[in-house]
Design a protein around this motif. Sequence first.
Motif, PDB file in Angstrom:
ATOM      1  N   UNK A 285       0.818  -1.299  -0.025  1.00 31.24           N
ATOM      2  CA  UNK A 285      -0.074  -0.006   0.234  1.00 31.24           C
ATOM      3  C   UNK A 285       1.044   1.436  -0.092  1.00 31.24           C
ATOM      4  N   UNK A 286       1.890   1.223   0.849  1.00 33.37           N
ATOM      5  CA  UNK A 286       2.869   2.573   0.996  1.00 33.37           C
ATOM      6  C   UNK A 286       3.505   2.693  -0.176  1.00 33.37           C
ATOM      7  N   UNK A 287       4.135   1.454  -1.016  1.00 36.72           N
ATOM      8  CA  UNK A 287       4.685   1.691  -2.320  1.00 36.72           C
ATOM      9  C   UNK A 287       3.850   2.204  -3.501  1.00 36.72           C
ATOM     10  N   UNK A 288       2.493   2.008  -3.536  1.00 34.10           N
ATOM     11  CA  UNK A 288       1.344   2.544  -4.162  1.00 34.10           C
ATOM     12  C   UNK A 288       1.416   4.078  -4.148  1.00 34.10           C
ATOM     13  N   UNK A 289       1.109   4.336  -2.684  1.00 33.14           N
ATOM     14  CA  UNK A 289       1.004   5.914  -2.345  1.00 33.14           C
ATOM     15  C   UNK A 289       2.315   6.761  -2.702  1.00 33.14           C
ATOM     16  N   UNK A 290       3.533   5.882  -2.558  1.00 28.28           N
ATOM     17  CA  UNK A 290       4.723   6.668  -2.629  1.00 28.28           C
ATOM     18  C   UNK A 290       4.675   6.958  -4.468  1.00 28.28           C
ATOM     19  N   UNK A 291       4.303   5.849  -5.075  1.00 27.81           N
ATOM     20  CA  UNK A 291       4.521   5.964  -6.586  1.00 27.81           C
ATOM     21  C   UNK A 291       3.601   7.111  -6.965  1.00 27.81           C
ATOM     22  N   UNK A 292       2.238   7.457  -6.569  1.00 23.24           N
ATOM     23  CA  UNK A 292       1.456   8.326  -6.555  1.00 23.24           C
ATOM     24  C   UNK A 292       2.108   9.746  -6.353  1.00 23.24           C
ATOM     25  N   UNK A 293       2.765   9.712  -5.090  1.00 25.70           N
ATOM     26  CA  UNK A 293       3.590  11.138  -4.817  1.00 25.70           C
ATOM     27  C   UNK A 293       4.673  11.415  -5.934  1.00 25.70           C
ATOM     28  N   UNK A 294       5.395  10.333  -6.429  1.00 27.04           N
ATOM     29  CA  UNK A 294       6.360  10.435  -7.305  1.00 27.04           C
ATOM     30  C   UNK A 294       5.919  10.956  -8.681  1.00 27.04           C
ATOM     31  N   UNK A 295       4.695  10.412  -8.949  1.00 28.69           N
ATOM     32  CA  UNK A 295       4.165  10.775 -10.386  1.00 28.69           C
ATOM     33  C   UNK A 295       3.947  12.326 -10.301  1.00 28.69           C
ATOM     34  N   UNK A 296       3.253  12.527  -9.077  1.00 24.25           N
ATOM     35  CA  UNK A 296       2.945  13.928  -8.884  1.00 24.25           C
ATOM     36  C   UNK A 296       4.154  14.994  -8.932  1.00 24.25           C
ATOM     37  N   UNK A 297       4.982  14.514  -8.134  1.00 17.33           N
ATOM     38  CA  UNK A 297       6.311  15.452  -8.103  1.00 17.33           C
ATOM     39  C   UNK A 297       6.842  15.533  -9.535  1.00 17.33           C
ATOM     40  N   UNK A 298       7.106  14.358 -10.216  1.00 20.76           N
ATOM     41  CA  UNK A 298       7.440  14.493 -11.403  1.00 20.76           C
ATOM     42  C   UNK A 298       6.600  15.441 -12.692  1.00 20.76           C
ATOM     43  N   UNK A 299       5.405  15.329 -12.425  1.00 20.15           N
ATOM     44  CA  UNK A 299       4.611  16.110 -13.052  1.00 20.15           C
ATOM     45  C   UNK A 299       4.495  17.784 -12.989  1.00 20.15           C
ATOM     46  N   UNK A 300       4.577  17.950 -11.525  1.00 21.05           N
ATOM     47  CA  UNK A 300       4.746  19.497 -11.018  1.00 21.05           C
ATOM     48  C   UNK A 300       5.994  20.205 -11.085  1.00 21.05           C
ATOM     49  N   UNK A 301       7.163  19.102 -11.182  1.00 22.49           N
ATOM     50  CA  UNK A 301       8.567  19.980 -11.185  1.00 22.49           C
ATOM     51  C   UNK A 301       8.800  20.730 -11.978  1.00 22.49           C
ATOM     52  N   UNK A 302       8.601  20.526 -13.367  1.00 20.24           N
ATOM     53  CA  UNK A 302       8.882  21.601 -14.336  1.00 20.24           C
ATOM     54  C   UNK A 302       8.296  22.895 -14.157  1.00 20.24           C
ATOM     55  N   UNK A 303       6.979  22.928 -13.806  1.00 16.35           N
ATOM     56  CA  UNK A 303       6.432  24.163 -13.538  1.00 16.35           C
ATOM     57  C   UNK A 303       6.901  24.894 -12.488  1.00 16.35           C
TER      58      UNK A 303
END
Length: 321
Positions: free
Chosen positions: A244-262
């Motif tokens: 469960x934690x891995x799934x939530x961490x991947x979600x966080x990682x995806x958001x960080x990657x998406x938001x980082x350029x902006x």
Amino acid sequence: MNESTKHRMDQLFLSLKDRERWLVGIESAAYLAVILTALLGNIVLTLAIYKTGTLRNSQNYFLVSLAATDILNAVSCMPLTLAALITGKWPFEDFVCQLQGSFWTICTGVSLLTLGLIAFNRYVKIVRSASLYQKIFTRRNVWISIAISWLSSVFLSSSVFLVDKTAFSFHPGKSLCFFKHLNVTNRLGIYSTILYVILTSVAFSMIFFCYFKVLRKIRAHYAQVRNSSLQNRECAAFAEEIRITTMLFVTLLAICISWSPSVIIDFYELFGNGQFMFKRQLYLLNVFTFQSSSAVNPFIYGLMNREFREGYRRVLYCRDG
């Protein structure tokens, strides 16, 4: 606004207005695809949690809150940007611009605070005791924390209008209404900058701290497993929490990657040579990556969790839970 900044803004307006028709079509179609994916994906996710008894737990209520921000973004903010991409200008009144700026600020704030709550949830569940987790993360407390995150974001977003009644203006590169001043040259700019920096830095600091502690605990757990110091039942329960934690961490990682350029560009402009210093295509690409975070989360849950996949099937095939 100085002459150099005004000149750069005028160039962005011309770049948006004078696009070839084929480019207008590609940009608009691609953005429409992001809107539909975000809207439909998060609606299905919310219904799956509602219809599946095993998914109706405290930690998944945070995912419902996160999905609500994505749905709100998809119905209130993104269509206005789509209209700007189609027409090559901001086709609405300034009041609508202030609404869009407020809504995306609220959605971003709630998303950050919810990610922080999810990280804290995992920290207490993995690092601290089970009794403390059950005491803190009751259904009532979870909904109260979610309500506080929404009310706090609404308050912070609305507070900028105490400084300036037109806190947002149309950004021709981003094709959306952004902070009119994100710098330290005037009162609104100082307030917007402090709000932006504090919200992002505090939220991500808490998130990274919690997941760092979780990672250390997981490594220690596997070391104990190698020494056969845990019973099989304890290992299985902990392994499920790790999944469960891995799934939530991947979600966080995806958001960080998406938001980082902006975020990188915003901070570069903030502490560099001012706003509107990049080409329109780069700004627009950053908006696409930023908004794509609203669309990817339901796919991550489905790919990494069997119960979510079953919940999606239940919704799509209209089966009862």
